[in-house]
Enzyme design. Structure first.
Site, short mmCIF file in Angstrom:
data_model
loop_
_atom_site.label_atom_id
_atom_site.label_comp_id
_atom_site.label_asym_id
_atom_site.label_seq_id
_atom_site.Cartn_x
_atom_site.Cartn_y
_atom_site.Cartn_z
CG ASP A 110 -1.76 1.18 1.42
OD1 ASP A 110 -1.58 2.16 0.68
OD2 ASP A 110 -2.64 1.13 2.31
CG ASN A 168 14.51 -11.00 1.31
OD1 ASN A 168 13.33 -10.64 1.35
ND2 ASN A 168 14.86 -12.26 1.09
CE1 TYR A 228 -3.50 -1.12 12.09
CE2 TYR A 228 -3.41 1.21 11.55
CZ TYR A 228 -3.89 -0.06 11.30
OH TYR A 228 -4.75 -0.26 10.26
CE LYS A 245 -5.95 -6.24 11.45
NZ LYS A 245 -5.33 -7.22 12.34
CE1 TYR A 288 -5.73 4.45 13.41
CE2 TYR A 288 -6.12 2.14 12.94
CZ TYR A 288 -5.91 3.43 12.50
OH TYR A 288 -5.88 3.70 11.17
P1 13P Z 1 -5.13 -0.56 5.04
O1 13P Z 1 -4.33 -1.48 5.93
O2 13P Z 1 -5.73 -1.27 3.89
O3 13P Z 1 -4.28 0.63 4.62
O4 13P Z 1 -6.37 -0.03 5.88
C1 13P Z 1 -6.12 0.69 7.05
C2 13P Z 1 -7.32 1.22 7.76
O5 13P Z 1 -7.16 1.81 8.80
C3 13P Z 1 -8.67 1.05 7.20
O6 13P Z 1 -9.64 1.65 8.01
MG MG Z 2 -4.11 2.02 3.31
MG MG Z 3 -4.73 -2.26 2.31
#
Ligand code: 13P
Ligand code: MG
Ligand code: MG
Ligand code: 13P
Length: 366
Positions: free
Chosen positions: A11, A103, A230, A233, A348
């Site tokens: 991302d 890597n 954090y 994800k 969070y």
């Molecule tokens: P991503 O991990 O896809 O960037 O999403 C983060 C998020 O906080 C969605 O609410």
């Molecule tokens: Mg994102």
């Molecule tokens: Mg994402």
């Protein structure tokens, strides 16, 4: 011919929150790979799932190759510049290190790779999921590879009688790769005992016990372990070879009918059903629901066919309706109970701080 299929995903910024990368971002990554992959890439395919961009590459350089990993890293760096110039949200979100160190594993992006002697016919599936975690694939892999209720081939095909070897990682261990090898069918209760815990134990790879060949590779990155906090994800990618010694395509896809509940969704802090979506789908309701896409390919001498969208079929519209209902149902209870992830998984800091502040105000009654 021995080839390697590598998929590297990150991302690096998206439009309107965590929804979808911009067209110029995708173009920049595509142009970079096409220009600088010349000479050593056999083929490549760029796609997105929610706010994540995946670079699928074929080559003969093997797994964990520095040249391949650096190419993807630099393409994501080039994309990040564009994301910054466009004011995209979370520009460079998954690039957690300043400079490339040999890597890409452990630097933020997710990686899954299979090196194999190409079969005369070599069909494989490329999965990408957003707003969820690597353990989201645990249940579908368990059902697709060990359970004759889902994988009819375990009963019908002489090529799968010996079962499969699972390599499972304990992703809570941050000081190195802590893994275990377990065999189906004899160890299925042990496999299930681990795989029920999606945020701790994750299938990393699966091998055929008939031929010894690798069937599946899953990315196992845990971003918050790398960054120490954090950072989003760890939206996972996966490669699965299908047919002959492996389950048929439909046996691998079948378990996605369940829309099983996984961790992720809004702020990576909720529980929601995993929805199988079409390729290049965006994100919407409550930054979700968690989604998974699947592109089916064949490859010959490293050359890819065009992708076929495995979840673009009327059957999956029916599934998506059911999964939407499931998402709606769990969202109605907001923060309560299992709808929000347990304290240990809350990514969070906010709630952690609230609880610390309140702890000081608690008194034990005399
Ligand atoms: P991503 O991990 O896809 O960037 O999403 C983060 C998020 O906080 C969605 O609410
Ligand atoms: Mg994102
Ligand atoms: Mg994402
Ligand atoms: P075909 O007989 O069309 O090759 O199909 C075999 C199969 O495995 C279907 O799942």
């Amino acid at each position: 011919m021995k080839i390697t299929i590598s998929v590297i995903k990150a991302d690096i910024g998206s439009i309107g929150g965590h929804i979808k990368p911009s067209e110029s971002l995708l173009e920049t990554v595509t142009d970079y790979i096409s220009e600088y992959g010349k000479g050593f890439l056999k083929d490549f395919y760029i796609s997105f799932t929610g706010d994540d961009i995946a670079i699928l590459m074929t080559h003969t350089l093997g797994k964990g190759n520095e040249k391949i990993h650096k190419l993807a890293w630099e393409a994501f760096k080039a994309g990040t510049l564009v994301a910054k110039n466009q004011g995209l949200y979370g520009a460079g979100q998954d690039l957690l290190k300043d400079s490339f160190s040999g890597n890409i594993k452990g630097m933020g992006p997710a990686v899954a790779e299979i090196e194999t002697e190409e079969r005369p016919n070599e069909p494989f599936l490329f999965f990408a999921a957003d707003k969820t975690e690597p353990g989201a694939y645990n249940l579908p892999l368990y059902l697709g590879f060990t359970d004759p209720m889902y994988c009819a081939g375990l009963l019908l095909s002489p090529d799968m009688t010996k079962g499969f070897k699972f390599t499972i990682m304990d992703v809570a261990h941050t000081k190195g790769d802590k893994i275990i090898h377990l065999n189906s069918p004899e160890d299925i209760y042990d496999i299930a005992a681990l795989l029920r815990d999606n945020d701790r134990f994750v299938v990393e790879s699966i091998y055929s016990r008939n031929s010894g060949e690798q069937a599946a590779a899953v990315s196992t990155t845990r971003l918050h372990n790398i960054a120490g906090k954090y950072t989003g994800k760890d939206d996972p990618v996966m490669l699965i070879r299908v047919q002959k010694n492996f389950p048929a395509t439909g046996e691998i896809l079948g378990p996605y009918s369940i829309g099983h509940l996984v961790g992720g969704f809004m702020r990576g802090s909720h529980t929601g059903p995993l929805m199988p979506v079409k390729l290049n789908s965006t994100i919407s309701y409550f930054d979700g629901p968690p989604v998974v896409s699947c592109a089916a390919f064949c490859v010959h001498n490293g050359k890819l066919t065009e992708p076929v969208d495995a979840f673009d079929h009327p059957y999956w519209d029916f599934v998506r309706d059911k999964v939407s209902q499931k998402a709606y149902d769990i969202r109605r209870q907001g923060f309560s109970g299992p709808a929000m992830l347990p304290y240990s998984e809350l990514e969070y800091g906010g709630i952690v701080e609230i609880l610390k502040r309140l702890e000081k105000k608690f008194k034990v009654r005399k």
